[in-house]
Write a protein that holds these residues in place. Sequence first.
Motif, short mmCIF file in Angstrom:
data_model
loop_
_atom_site.label_atom_id
_atom_site.label_comp_id
_atom_site.label_asym_id
_atom_site.label_seq_id
_atom_site.Cartn_x
_atom_site.Cartn_y
_atom_site.Cartn_z
N VAL A 163 0.84 -1.20 0.00
CA VAL A 163 0.00 0.00 0.00
C VAL A 163 0.87 1.25 0.00
N VAL A 164 2.03 1.16 0.65
CA VAL A 164 2.97 2.28 0.74
C VAL A 164 4.31 1.83 0.15
N SER A 165 4.87 2.61 -0.75
CA SER A 165 6.16 2.26 -1.36
C SER A 165 7.33 2.94 -0.65
N ASP A 166 7.09 4.12 -0.04
CA ASP A 166 8.17 4.85 0.64
C ASP A 166 7.62 5.44 1.93
N TRP A 167 7.93 4.78 3.05
CA TRP A 167 7.38 5.22 4.34
C TRP A 167 7.92 6.58 4.76
N SER A 168 9.09 6.94 4.28
CA SER A 168 9.67 8.23 4.67
C SER A 168 8.89 9.41 4.09
N MET A 215 -6.96 0.94 13.38
CA MET A 215 -6.03 1.62 12.47
C MET A 215 -6.20 1.09 11.05
N ASP A 216 -5.71 1.89 10.09
CA ASP A 216 -5.46 1.30 8.78
C ASP A 216 -3.97 0.97 8.72
N ILE A 217 -3.57 0.22 7.70
CA ILE A 217 -2.22 -0.29 7.65
C ILE A 217 -1.19 0.84 7.54
N ARG A 218 -1.57 1.97 6.93
CA ARG A 218 -0.63 3.08 6.82
C ARG A 218 -0.33 3.68 8.19
N GLN A 219 -1.36 3.82 9.02
CA GLN A 219 -1.16 4.36 10.36
C GLN A 219 -0.28 3.42 11.19
N MET A 220 -0.60 2.14 11.14
CA MET A 220 0.19 1.17 11.89
C MET A 220 1.65 1.17 11.43
N GLY A 221 1.85 1.21 10.11
CA GLY A 221 3.20 1.19 9.57
C GLY A 221 3.98 2.45 9.90
N LEU A 222 3.30 3.61 9.91
CA LEU A 222 4.00 4.85 10.21
C LEU A 222 4.45 4.89 11.66
N TYR A 223 3.63 4.38 12.58
CA TYR A 223 4.08 4.26 13.97
C TYR A 223 5.37 3.43 14.03
N ALA A 224 5.37 2.30 13.32
CA ALA A 224 6.54 1.43 13.34
C ALA A 224 7.75 2.11 12.72
N TYR A 225 7.56 2.74 11.57
CA TYR A 225 8.67 3.38 10.87
C TYR A 225 9.27 4.51 11.69
N GLU A 226 8.41 5.34 12.28
CA GLU A 226 8.90 6.47 13.07
C GLU A 226 9.62 6.04 14.34
N ASN A 227 9.43 4.79 14.73
CA ASN A 227 10.05 4.30 15.96
C ASN A 227 11.08 3.22 15.68
N GLY A 228 11.79 3.38 14.56
CA GLY A 228 13.00 2.61 14.33
C GLY A 228 12.85 1.27 13.65
N LEU A 229 11.71 1.04 12.97
CA LEU A 229 11.53 -0.22 12.26
C LEU A 229 11.44 0.03 10.76
N ASP A 230 12.08 -0.81 9.98
CA ASP A 230 11.95 -0.78 8.53
C ASP A 230 10.95 -1.85 8.11
N ILE A 231 9.97 -1.46 7.32
CA ILE A 231 8.88 -2.36 6.95
C ILE A 231 9.33 -3.27 5.82
N GLY A 255 0.34 -5.21 5.00
CA GLY A 255 -0.92 -5.44 4.31
C GLY A 255 -2.02 -5.74 5.29
N PHE A 256 -3.05 -6.42 4.82
CA PHE A 256 -4.16 -6.74 5.71
C PHE A 256 -4.76 -8.07 5.32
N ILE A 257 -5.28 -8.74 6.35
CA ILE A 257 -5.98 -10.00 6.16
C ILE A 257 -7.43 -9.76 6.52
N LYS A 258 -8.17 -10.74 6.98
CA LYS A 258 -9.62 -10.59 7.10
C LYS A 258 -10.02 -9.40 7.97
N VAL A 259 -9.54 -9.38 9.20
CA VAL A 259 -9.94 -8.29 10.09
C VAL A 259 -8.74 -7.61 10.74
#
Length: 348
Positions: free
Chosen positions: A46-51, A315-331, A335-339
């Motif tokens: 969904v996101v190609s460049d988290w930065s 959350m949507d996946i972008r929000q979840m991923g941005l929390y992770a990226y801003e706190n030192g994780l590279d994705i 994505g998303f599964i059923k729920v």
Amino acid sequence: MELASITPEHPFSEQDFEYTTLLPSYRVDLRNARNEQLNRFLNANVVSDWSQLSWKEIGRPFEVKKLAKERRDWEKEHEQDMPVKKSWEYFNRSFHNLFMQDVPAEQERLKSSLKDSFKGFHLHDIKQGLGEMARLSLWNYVHRIEDGIWDPRGKRALFEGLDVENPRILFLGAAEGYEAMQLHAMYPGGEVVMVDYDAFCKTDRFAHFPNTYPFLGTNPQTGAPKVWYKDQMNITYLVKDIRDLDFHKEFDIVLSVGLLEHVPDEHKPAILEWHRKFVKDDGYVIMTTPRNQMKSRIYYHVMADMMNHTYRELMDIRQMGLYAYENGLDIVRHGFIKVHNGIIARAR
């Protein structure tokens, strides 16, 4: 292919691939053993460049405001907010009761009770009974029919393709431990360490997880698909506050399921640091959170008395991923599964 022996404790084997059936409390699903249709279960990229992503662009998560009646009653009686640990204790017992129900039998009981209430024009009992029936019907659909809580095919799709061998897996806030057992089945030979600070999770939620539940995984001798069971796994369960763990960067996989969304923004960096703190430099951080979608909002509204004892966001996946990226994780994968949203990441 090596075939497992069928016993009452281990009722399914490799002969049952592509089989699914409804049991009174859950679904058995042995379909798609080889994970050949991953995109059907995981939409990624969904996101190609988290930065380049910003909170202004995506907005903040949706906060679920409706609280369980048990929590509201407790706070009224004690004239204070329910402590976080106690709210988890209430939630764990409530959620466990849902998992342990014989759903068809409970549906019949409620139908009979409602029939008696209608005959006697007991309006309070009718209202209460209809509410219980609505909650049970929704639980039946989400957990048994759709298998959206455990979601074995979606979880396997999320976990597929990790570069690990005999991994040590740390599950933070483990509850009944489902996802770590699924990972352990897919990547056998290592160890799972489950951690939760509510002892009930070890003594009841994990201990009463059915030994007969089949996990689709891998045969380490042949690389072929294999059925695994809980009592065949190397699991240690610690009743401990995550903040007090004395591990180092020693785990190949650090996992959490439904943890990040239970704290407001000021505490999310600490949650994410717990993941980074214990994962090896070349290891994986895996997280899931409930998706922000209309059916999830309806679910947590209808199921409030059973589910909403704690702070909760969707959350949507972008929000979840941005929390992770801003706190030192590279994705690595998102994505998303059923729920649920799902993320595979590495520590920067």
